[in-house]
Design a protein around this motif. Structure first.
Motif, PDB file in Angstrom:
ATOM      1  N   GLY A 375      -2.124  92.431  86.183  1.00 15.94           N
ATOM      2  CA  GLY A 375      -1.858  93.813  85.760  1.00 15.94           C
ATOM      3  C   GLY A 375      -2.876  94.319  84.753  1.00 15.94           C
ATOM      4  O   GLY A 375      -3.948  93.746  84.556  1.00 15.94           O
ATOM      5  N   GLY A 376      -2.500  95.420  84.095  1.00 17.20           N
ATOM      6  CA  GLY A 376      -3.370  95.997  83.081  1.00 17.20           C
ATOM      7  C   GLY A 376      -4.418  96.950  83.612  1.00 17.20           C
ATOM      8  O   GLY A 376      -5.307  97.363  82.865  1.00 17.20           O
ATOM      9  N   ALA A 377      -4.352  97.312  84.895  1.00 19.67           N
ATOM     10  CA  ALA A 377      -5.336  98.238  85.458  1.00 19.67           C
ATOM     11  C   ALA A 377      -5.055  99.659  84.973  1.00 19.67           C
ATOM     12  O   ALA A 377      -3.900 100.094  84.921  1.00 19.67           O
ATOM     13  N   VAL A 378      -6.100 100.381  84.602  1.00 17.65           N
ATOM     14  CA  VAL A 378      -5.970 101.765  84.132  1.00 17.65           C
ATOM     15  C   VAL A 378      -7.084 102.595  84.752  1.00 17.65           C
ATOM     16  O   VAL A 378      -8.153 102.097  85.098  1.00 17.65           O
ATOM     17  N   ILE A 379      -6.801 103.890  84.874  1.00 18.30           N
ATOM     18  CA  ILE A 379      -7.816 104.829  85.345  1.00 18.30           C
ATOM     19  C   ILE A 379      -8.560 105.333  84.126  1.00 18.30           C
ATOM     20  O   ILE A 379      -8.016 106.088  83.321  1.00 18.30           O
ATOM     21  N   GLY A 380      -9.785 104.893  83.946  1.00 16.21           N
ATOM     22  CA  GLY A 380     -10.551 105.306  82.775  1.00 16.21           C
ATOM     23  C   GLY A 380     -12.016 105.019  82.968  1.00 16.21           C
ATOM     24  O   GLY A 380     -12.456 104.533  84.019  1.00 16.21           O
ATOM     25  N   SER A 383     -13.945 102.092  84.901  1.00 11.88           N
ATOM     26  CA  SER A 383     -13.043 101.530  85.892  1.00 11.88           C
ATOM     27  C   SER A 383     -13.433 102.021  87.283  1.00 11.88           C
ATOM     28  O   SER A 383     -13.785 103.187  87.469  1.00 11.88           O
ATOM     29  N   GLY A 384     -13.367 101.119  88.267  1.00 11.44           N
ATOM     30  CA  GLY A 384     -13.643 101.528  89.635  1.00 11.44           C
ATOM     31  C   GLY A 384     -12.625 102.503  90.167  1.00 11.44           C
ATOM     32  O   GLY A 384     -12.873 103.196  91.163  1.00 11.44           O
ATOM     33  N   LEU A 385     -11.461 102.572  89.505  1.00  5.00           N
ATOM     34  CA  LEU A 385     -10.425 103.503  89.954  1.00  5.00           C
ATOM     35  C   LEU A 385     -10.860 104.948  89.777  1.00  5.00           C
ATOM     36  O   LEU A 385     -10.372 105.827  90.480  1.00  5.00           O
ATOM     37  N   VAL A 386     -11.756 105.206  88.831  1.00  4.73           N
ATOM     38  CA  VAL A 386     -12.251 106.575  88.640  1.00  4.73           C
ATOM     39  C   VAL A 386     -12.997 107.041  89.879  1.00  4.73           C
ATOM     40  O   VAL A 386     -12.830 108.171  90.350  1.00  4.73           O
ATOM     41  N   GLY A 387     -13.832 106.170  90.437  1.00  2.00           N
ATOM     42  CA  GLY A 387     -14.556 106.507  91.657  1.00  2.00           C
ATOM     43  C   GLY A 387     -13.622 106.755  92.823  1.00  2.00           C
ATOM     44  O   GLY A 387     -13.852 107.662  93.638  1.00  2.00           O
ATOM     45  N   ILE A 388     -12.549 105.956  92.906  1.00  2.00           N
ATOM     46  CA  ILE A 388     -11.562 106.167  93.969  1.00  2.00           C
ATOM     47  C   ILE A 388     -10.883 107.519  93.794  1.00  2.00           C
ATOM     48  O   ILE A 388     -10.680 108.263  94.769  1.00  2.00           O
ATOM     49  N   GLU A 389     -10.521 107.853  92.565  1.00  2.00           N
ATOM     50  CA  GLU A 389      -9.865 109.125  92.299  1.00  2.00           C
ATOM     51  C   GLU A 389     -10.772 110.287  92.698  1.00  2.00           C
ATOM     52  O   GLU A 389     -10.304 111.276  93.282  1.00  2.00           O
ATOM     53  N   LEU A 399      -4.334 109.871  93.152  1.00  2.00           N
ATOM     54  CA  LEU A 399      -4.247 108.432  92.919  1.00  2.00           C
ATOM     55  C   LEU A 399      -3.263 108.176  91.786  1.00  2.00           C
ATOM     56  O   LEU A 399      -3.336 108.820  90.746  1.00  2.00           O
ATOM     57  N   ALA A 400      -2.339 107.255  92.001  1.00  2.00           N
ATOM     58  CA  ALA A 400      -1.380 106.866  90.966  1.00  2.00           C
ATOM     59  C   ALA A 400      -1.422 105.353  90.819  1.00  2.00           C
ATOM     60  O   ALA A 400      -1.474 104.629  91.822  1.00  2.00           O
ATOM     61  N   VAL A 401      -1.397 104.890  89.576  1.00  2.00           N
ATOM     62  CA  VAL A 401      -1.496 103.456  89.298  1.00  2.00           C
ATOM     63  C   VAL A 401      -0.341 103.037  88.395  1.00  2.00           C
ATOM     64  O   VAL A 401      -0.119 103.639  87.343  1.00  2.00           O
ATOM     65  N   SER A 402       0.374 102.013  88.811  1.00  2.00           N
ATOM     66  CA  SER A 402       1.406 101.393  87.984  1.00  2.00           C
ATOM     67  C   SER A 402       1.005  99.933  87.805  1.00  2.00           C
ATOM     68  O   SER A 402       1.023  99.159  88.768  1.00  2.00           O
ATOM     69  N   SER A 403       0.616  99.577  86.571  1.00  2.00           N
ATOM     70  CA  SER A 403       0.088  98.230  86.348  1.00  2.00           C
ATOM     71  C   SER A 403       0.453  97.735  84.956  1.00  2.00           C
ATOM     72  O   SER A 403      -0.392  97.672  84.061  1.00  2.00           O
ATOM     73  N   PRO A 404       1.714  97.378  84.733  1.00  2.00           N
ATOM     74  CA  PRO A 404       2.092  96.848  83.419  1.00  2.00           C
ATOM     75  C   PRO A 404       1.429  95.498  83.169  1.00  2.00           C
ATOM     76  O   PRO A 404       1.034  94.791  84.108  1.00  2.00           O
ATOM     77  N   ALA A 405       1.289  95.155  81.909  1.00  2.00           N
ATOM     78  CA  ALA A 405       0.702  93.861  81.550  1.00  2.00           C
ATOM     79  C   ALA A 405       1.540  92.736  82.153  1.00  2.00           C
ATOM     80  O   ALA A 405       2.760  92.722  82.013  1.00  2.00           O
ATOM     81  N   GLY A 406       0.893  91.825  82.813  1.00  2.00           N
ATOM     82  CA  GLY A 406       1.595  90.744  83.488  1.00  2.00           C
ATOM     83  C   GLY A 406       1.863  91.023  84.943  1.00  2.00           C
ATOM     84  O   GLY A 406       2.325  90.133  85.666  1.00  2.00           O
ATOM     85  N   GLY A 407       1.607  92.270  85.377  1.00  2.00           N
ATOM     86  CA  GLY A 407       1.766  92.641  86.773  1.00  2.00           C
ATOM     87  C   GLY A 407       3.208  92.962  87.137  1.00  2.00           C
ATOM     88  O   GLY A 407       4.101  92.917  86.279  1.00  2.00           O
TER      89      GLY A 407
END
Length: 420
Positions: A375-380, A383-389, A399-407
């Protein structure tokens, strides 16, 4: 449905009711005096314009009103999921008080703010306060039933006159009924508060302005991404296949000279040229697959994602429910978005199992990628998630991300489209 599922649903409902009550109470206690203060100051300042004082004070007061309204826009988005884009007209930099005053008064968004203030003090206050009332008022009924009625004289709880223990128990029963209904109406009441705010503060022009801003940004990102992709293709061709083809040409020239003089050496160079041609062909295939995978063009998004999953080093389950095919650009965007998410899951999340779900409903292509990583993924930034967004934004996708610490990490992508 199991008992654990039922109890979990009850806990979720109770938690939602309590959260709605706390948030509604905070809104009612803070927003009401704020709205009253903003409205009074605005009316007084505007009334003082004819004598000149309002020319100086009005821009400051209306700026405060806008700040207050923007704060409520943020709460509407974060607490109610209601987005209310601001639509204020820009003011010239360094404008004098006269220009600022009449520029702001000539802005329709200013008058929507001023109209919203009395609405927020009345209907908005009631819809915000009711969730708290519906939660805390039954506690009074329980206290009366427990014996508080003995110290009360001629007290009414709701429509129940409390005079003895029997009527006190009736007050407690009424409290149970109110609490029961609070489970179902508390969250919708708070949602109604935010929708009321959006109905008064929002405007088609505001949505259009936000839409233009998003499209401008996504178009710029798409152009930048395309330019970077072309540079990558050029670099890969120059450093890979082109270099091998040049080496093959040189080898063939040498072979031609050695055929009569040194046949054995010529055979070695032929074998080397054959290996170089195979390597060049493999590089070209990888390059073509990176531009537009053949399986995507031939068999569609579902099979392309399945093929992608087969190449992963972790166990991956793919569920596809697509009754048709989207347009080629949409399929390409979704495919490469899924590819990037899977790469992140393998490289950074430390996952050993991934689930992919693709389905289409209500003219919306929805892709969900879930992994059991850390876990711990964030859009920032970074982050590769920015390119996806940005890639999805070109097609009005989100794009929506749910990634609490520990998964676990769940990445959801939605693209509006119709299937053929």
């Amino acid at each position: 449905m199991t008992n654990d599922t039922k109890s979990g649903g009850r806990r979720t409902t109770a938690r939602g009711m309590g959260l709605a009550a706390v948030r509604g109470l905070a809104l009612a206690l803070i927003a009401l005096p704020g709205a009253v203060l903003c409205l009074v100051l605005s009316l007084v300042s505007i009334a003082l314009i004819p004598i000149g004082v309002g020319i100086v004070t009005t821009p400051w007061v209306l700026t405060g009103v806008r700040t207050f309204a923007d704060w409520r826009r943020v709460l509407a988005a974060e607490w109610g999921g209601v987005r209310i884009p601001p639509a204020y007209r820009p003011l010239p930099q360094g404008a004098n008080p006269w220009t600022r005053t009449f520029g702001m008064l000539g802005d329709p968004a200013t008058w929507r703010d001023l109209l919203w203030l009395p609405v927020d003090m009345t209907a908005g206050f009631i819809t915000a306060l009711l969730p708290a009332v519906l939660l805390f008022y039954p506690l009074e009924g329980f206290a009366i039933a427990a014996g508080l009625w003995r110290v009360l004289d001629g007290y009414w709880y709701g429509f129940v006159p409390v005079t003895d223990q029997a009527s006190a128990l009736g007050a407690g029963a009424l409290g149970v009924v109110i609490l029961f209904f609070a489970h179902f109406v508390s969250a919708p009441l708070l949602q109604a508060h935010f929708r009321l705010t959006g109905a008064v503060l929002g405007s088609d022009q505001g949505e259009l302005t936000e839409r233009v801003r998003v499209l401008t940004q996504t178009r710029r990102d798409a152009v930048d991404t395309s330019a970077a992709e072309l540079r990558r293709i050029e670099r890969d061709l120059h450093d890979g296949a082109q270099a091998r083809l040049v080496a093959m040409g040189m080898d063939l020239g040498t072979i031609e000279m050695l055929l009569d003089k040194d046949p054995e050496k010529a055979r070695q160079l032929v074998a080397q040229a054959r290996r170089s041609s195979a390597d060049a062909l493999a590089e070209l295939r990888d390059l073509v697959r990176g531009i537009h995978p053949p399986v995507l063009a031939e068999r569609g998004l579902g099979d392309a994602v399945r093929a992608l999953a087969l190449r992963l080093p972790v166990a991956t389950e793919v569920n596809v429910e697509l009754p048709g095919r989207a347009e080629a650009p949409v399929e390409s965007a979704a495919y490469f978005a899924v590819s990037e998410v899977l790469t992140n899951a393998v490289k950074h999340a430390g996952a050993d199992r991934i689930w992919i779900d693709l389905h289409h409903a209500n003219d919306m292509l929805r892709v969900t990628v879930t992994d059991n990583g850390k876990g711990g993924a964030v859009i920032g930034a970074g982050s590769g998630l920015v390119g996806i967004e940005r890639r999805l934004g070109t097609f009005d996708g989100v794009l929506a991300v749910s990634s609490p610490a520990g998964g676990p990490t769940m990445v959801t992508m939605e693209i509006p489209c119709a299937l053929s």
